[in-house]
Design a protein around this motif. Structure first.
Motif, PDB file in Angstrom:
ATOM      1  N   HIS A   1       0.850  -1.190   0.000  1.00 32.06           N
ATOM      2  CA  HIS A   1       0.000   0.000   0.000  1.00 32.06           C
ATOM      3  C   HIS A   1       0.885   1.241   0.000  1.00 32.06           C
ATOM      4  N   ASP A   2       0.748   2.038  -1.060  1.00 35.07           N
ATOM      5  CA  ASP A   2       1.551   3.249  -1.174  1.00 35.07           C
ATOM      6  C   ASP A   2       0.728   4.445  -0.689  1.00 35.07           C
TER       7      ASP A   2
ATOM      8  N   GLN B   1       1.551   7.967  -2.289  1.00 30.53           N
ATOM      9  CA  GLN B   1       1.106   8.119  -3.669  1.00 30.53           C
ATOM     10  C   GLN B   1      -0.401   8.331  -3.745  1.00 30.53           C
ATOM     11  N   GLN B   2      -1.122   7.607  -2.899  1.00 34.47           N
ATOM     12  CA  GLN B   2      -2.581   7.649  -3.010  1.00 34.47           C
ATOM     13  C   GLN B   2      -3.214   8.857  -2.344  1.00 34.47           C
ATOM     14  N   ASN B   3      -2.452   9.573  -1.543  1.00 35.18           N
ATOM     15  CA  ASN B   3      -3.027  10.718  -0.841  1.00 35.18           C
ATOM     16  C   ASN B   3      -2.134  11.949  -0.979  1.00 35.18           C
TER      17      ASN B   3
ATOM     18  N   ILE C   1      -8.640   2.969   3.680  1.00 32.88           N
ATOM     19  CA  ILE C   1      -9.144   2.436   2.424  1.00 32.88           C
ATOM     20  C   ILE C   1     -10.444   1.714   2.751  1.00 32.88           C
TER      21      ILE C   1
END
Lengths: 595, 375
Positions: free
Chosen positions: B329-330, B333-335, B374
């Motif tokens: 889980h990155d 990058q995702q937020n 998530i």
């Protein structure tokens, strides 16, 4: 033909039309008491709950009088002003009408306008005072009203109670005796008027018609004049409690047609059915394309549900031909549809049906009417959504639809009704005392002012007494402006509205205040601004959230707390984002409830 | 490394704010203790032989137990599990239970850390909470514990309480610091629905202090404790260097723990079990030789979310590399945009590939966690 009687019922909502119709069906043994579901004619759940008939239907009864058997076709009519065109076609299919008046309430605006429509079609009117069994009934006074209205004799009025079954035989006898038998030539070229349709998911669209001239037979090649489409009459028949197939239906009678039509849009109420080989030379008078009056965006709550919403809308349109829509994109809401509705009730019904029949929760944006913007280069732009309004510097003038509103009320409420209508930019055109304490007021009013809460307010200030009817007058020039809402400087297109300049300030202020209540606090301050062009006319601030943390998070708390936060996250995901501001779906509806 | 938690579900009286599992009916105490012994036997292999570093008696009010009863439980655990030499053994205690004799006895049976529920030193505020102890007992308990030889003492404080003005709270802080405990847990009052406070709030009889009071008290708290040399290592927990609660820290650092007693939770890195929150049923089940528990398997999403939720509350923060390696889980990058905005506002910071919240950010830990979840 001389033994056929075609009639409809004119009544205000709640005056007992459906119950009375049920009694007629029982009395003629069209339906046994045992099978009787209360209010049989209203067979959509929604209709049953709202106690009003949304879509018209027809049903055939057999009645024996003096040794003669008669065929009585009851043609039901919708009871709401949104559907007045459909009412007019139902009326055009009849020779007579029962005028039902609640013996305690008296005549209402909707009743009068439909009555005038019926008189305009030379229908024989049979006045019925209903609910005479109720303690509040005032049959004498109400009879006076009816006599004044119709110029009939006192003995022409039938006293009835649908609930108690009083006067049912008298009504049936009167239909046979007073309503003229239909005229028409069964040998002439076919002319049948479509006055209703219903959708059956197995058999396609069922067309309901009245034959004026000629005869339609099973297997005939037929043509619809307005749409120009041709079909084969796979099945025809009459509508009893269930459909009863027939070999032929002749001039004067009412029936249904099934020919594999898949889309409701192909069946237009008022259209003429004729034969392909030996067509009628002229269509039946009075056909109109139904035009939407109110427009609003419909968006899925979850953006990923767009395709599903499209599918549901397509399904819905199969049996609601008056619903029109096209795809629309909003920066705030994503992909959705701009929809046209006959009126506010129609809009609510569509929304509710999407929810009930398709399990689709939707966001509906600020409802709007159609504006005409005349540009400086002489062109005319049709504006169905605020985003379609051209920039002010290109616009010469804007016109908006005006309606003639007829309101009937007890005279003691006249003052507050006047105030309300003036506030809604209404112009008083006429004031007539129907009786000593019933007044009819006529206003010219912009339709846009009625779109929101006019009807609710009218009901409130008149303690439910006032009734309303309206018709479109045409377009008139008004000084309209586009009011935008900005959150932290970013425009929220779905909250824009076209409003009258004089009302823009108040509108903007109230909308900002409402949004302040509805926007959740975030990790930063949110500025809510209302603006016309670049000019900010109102502002509110949502303060930043400062503290949101639970005190404890030990072994026994972790699972519960994770689930709690997951729920919060899901709630956040349902919100729409403009810039970095999250907007809950209620905020988009806030405009509807600005008081 | 693993921990064992024992839930002692009895209290002398019900505090108005508390929604932990407890009963004021002390009659079944012996049966319940037997049931805990039985549960410990049945769960002997839950920790898969891992050495036990911490044992924690929580409640309820574990100081209601006789020192001998506490000792018997400890003895039994030592027989069943590999309890490490020098393991942290904490007992939650109410000030009114801590007599010199009791303290001495507790030390003798092996308790080496006390967590004392002082809450506040203000007599009217204590009464307003329906606490069993007096202000005088609140003042006296720490020196008594010291005299008995306890050198690792934690005290609980509460803020944002009805009637607790900023002045009262400052005084509470001053008095607490004067005692120089090794550890301080300070909890903002939460109105829980099934408590007396919850019911009164619902009926309008109690108007709990607003959010801004909690915020003000929090800022006073962090300021005073940081200045006095305490580390703020979790939203509600402060310690002198080296005195973290090892037991509680294991909840936040993804370690195994076994929970014994009604309402206790266990976690073995893959699944979580929760015991029934009812003394009678708990006893009955165990008498019948059945574990009185339910459980849930944690999936990838649960693991990630729990790690975010617990990690963001601590000063160690979130190890971004761990999330990538362990769970693919990155987070960064995702937020991206959200994390940048938070850094700009001074609510979060990135250091050595760790994401942590600032003092200000920690006040919003739940809001921020929910956003990073998530689902």
């Amino acid at each position: 033909m001389k033994n056929i009687r075609n009639f409809c019922i004119i009544a205000h909502i709640d005056h007992g039309k459906s119950t009375l119709a049920d009694r007629l069906l029982e009395f003629t043994q069209t339906v046994s008491e045992r099978d009787m579901k209360a209010q049989l004619l209203d067979n959509m759940d929604l209709e049953r709950e709202r106690g009003i008939t949304i879509k018209s239907h027809a049903i055939q009864m057999n009645y024996i009088k003096d040794g003669q058997e008669y065929i009585l076709n009851l043609i039901d009519t919708p009871g709401h002003v949104d559907f007045s065109y459909e009412v007019s076609r139902s009326i055009a299919a009849c020779e007579g009408a029962l005028l039902i008046v609640d013996a305690s309430q008296g005549v209402e605006a909707q009743t009068i306008s439909n009555l005038y429509m019926a008189l305009g079609h030379d229908l024989e009117i049979i006045p019925v005072l209903n609910k005479i069994d109720l303690p509040g009934a005032m049959p004498e006074e109400m009879a006076d009203q009816v006599i004044e209205l119709l110029g009939c004799e006192r003995e022409d009025i039938i006293l009835a109670s649908g609930k108690e079954g009083i006067g049912i035989k008298e009504i049936l006898d009167a239909i046979v005796e007073r309503v003229p038998a239909p005229t028409g030539d069964p040998e002439a070229p076919l002319q049948a008027m479509i006055f209703d349709s219903q959708f059956n998911s197995y058999r396609g669209v069922e067309v309901i018609f009245r034959v004026l001239n000629g005869t339609i037979r099973q297997g005939d090649k037929v043509k619809f004049l307005a749409t120009g489409k041709e079909y084969e009459a796979d099945e025809i028949g009459t509508l009893k409690i269930t459909q009863t197939p027939k070999k032929e239906i002749k001039a004067g009678d009412v029936g249904y047609l099934i020919s594999g039509i898949k889309v409701a849009k192909e069946v237009k109420v008022g259209d003429t059915i004729t034969h392909r080989e030996r067509p009628a030379t002229k269509p039946i008078k009075g056909f109109e394309e139904v035009k939407p009056m109110v427009f609003a965006g419909i968006y899925p709550v979850e953006t990923t549900d767009y395709e599903e919403l499209r599918f549901s809308m397509e399904k819905l349109q199969l049996n609601d031909a008056s619903l029109v829509w096209e795809p629309e994109t909003s920066a705030a809401l994503g992909f959705g549809f701009r929809c046209g509705f006959l009126g506010m009730l129609h809009m609510e019904i569509v929304q509710e049906r999407l929810e009930r029949e398709f399990d689709m929760t939707v966001i509906t944006t600020v409802p709007s009417v159609q504006f005409h913007a005349y540009l400086k280069d002489g062109e005319r732009a049709i504006v169905n959504a605020p985003s379609e309004l051209p920039e002010p510097n290109y616009v010469d003038r804007i016109e908006e639809p005006f309606i003639k509103a007829q309101i009937i009320s007890k005279s003691e409420y006249v003052g507050s009704i006047m105030t309300l209508c003036m506030d809604k930019r209404g112009l008083l055109k006429n004031q007539v005392y129907l009786t000593s304490d019933r007044v009819e007021l006529t206003f010219d009013m912009p339709l846009s002012e009625m779109v929101f809460d006019f009807f609710d307010k009218l009901k409130t200030i008149s303690r439910g007494y006032a009734s309303l009817d309206y018709e479109l007058l045409g377009f008139r020039e008004s000084t309209m402006v586009k009011l935008d809402i900005m959150l932290n400087g970013e425009k929220v297109d779905a909250l824009s509205a076209i409003v009258h300049r004089d009302k823009a300030y108040e509108w903007g202020k109230r909308l900002c205040e409402k949004l302040k209540e509805l926007l959740p606090r975030q990790q930063f301050e949110i500025a809510i601004q209302a603006a016309i062009g670049t000019k900010v006319i109102a502002r509110e601030t949502v303060k930043a959230l400062r503290k949101n943390v639970l005190a404890k998070c030990y072994g026994g708390d972790i699972s519960r707390k994770r689930k709690l936060l997951e729920k919060q996250k899901k709630g956040k995901k349902r919100m729409r984002q403009v810039g970095n501001v999250e907007i809950p779906q209620e905020a988009f509806m806030a405009v509807l409830k600005l008081d | 490394m693993a921990g064992i938690y024992l839930h002692i579900p009895f209290c002398r009286q019900a505090c108005f704010y508390c929604d932990f599992h407890f009963s004021t009916n002390l009659k079944p105490k012996q049966d319940l203790l037997q049931a805990i012994h039985q549960e410990a036997r049945m769960q002997q292999h839950y920790l898969q032989g891992e050495p036990v570093e911490t044992i924690y008696f929580g409640g309820g009010t574990p100081s209601l137990l006789e020192a001998g009863e506490t000792g018997a439980l400890l003895q039994h655990l030592r027989e069943l599990f590999e309890v490490k030499e020098g393991a942290e053994i904490t007992l939650e205690a109410n000030p009114d239970d801590l007599t010199p004799e009791k303290l001495e006895a507790l030390r003798k049976v092996g308790v080496n850390r006390l967590s004392i529920g002082i809450q506040t030193f203000a007599q009217p505020v204590l009464q307003g909470l329906n606490r069993a102890h007096s202000a005088a007992q609140a003042h006296a308990c720490v020196p008594l514990a010291r005299a008995a030889g306890f050198d690792n003492i934690s005290i609980d404080l509460m803020y944002g309480l009805p009637g607790q003005t900023a002045e009262v709270w400052q005084q509470d802080l001053d008095l607490a610091l004067a005692l120089r405990p090794e550890h301080i847990s300070a909890y903002c009052l939460t109105i829980e629905p099934k408590t007396a406070f919850g019911k009164w709030t619902e009926r309008g009889k109690l108007q709990p202090p607003g959010e801004e009071v909690g915020e003000e008290h929090y800022l006073m708290l962090t300021q005073a404790l940081l200045r006095a040399g305490y580390e703020h290592y979790e939203v509600s927990n402060f310690c002198l260097p080296g005195y973290h609660s090892h037991h509680n820290t294991s909840y936040w650092l993804q370690k195994k723990y076994l929970g014994l007693g009604p309402g206790a939770h266990s976690y073995n890195l893959e699944s979580r079990q929760y015991n029934i929150r009812n003394n009678g049923l708990y006893i009955k089940k165990l008498q019948a030789g059945v574990l009185p528990q339910e459980g849930e398997e944690l999936n990838r999403q649960d693991h990630i979310n729990e790690y975010l939720m617990t990690g963001l509350r601590t000063s160690w923060g979130i190890d971004l590399q761990y999330l990538k390696n362990q769970w693919q889980h990155d987070l960064l990058q995702q937020n991206k945009r959200y994390l940048q905005e938070m850094q700009a506002r001074g609510q979060a910071r990135l250091e050595n590939n760790h994401l942590m919240l600032t003092e200000e950010g920690r006040l919003l830990a739940d809001e921020i966690t929910a956003r990073l979840f998530i689902v």
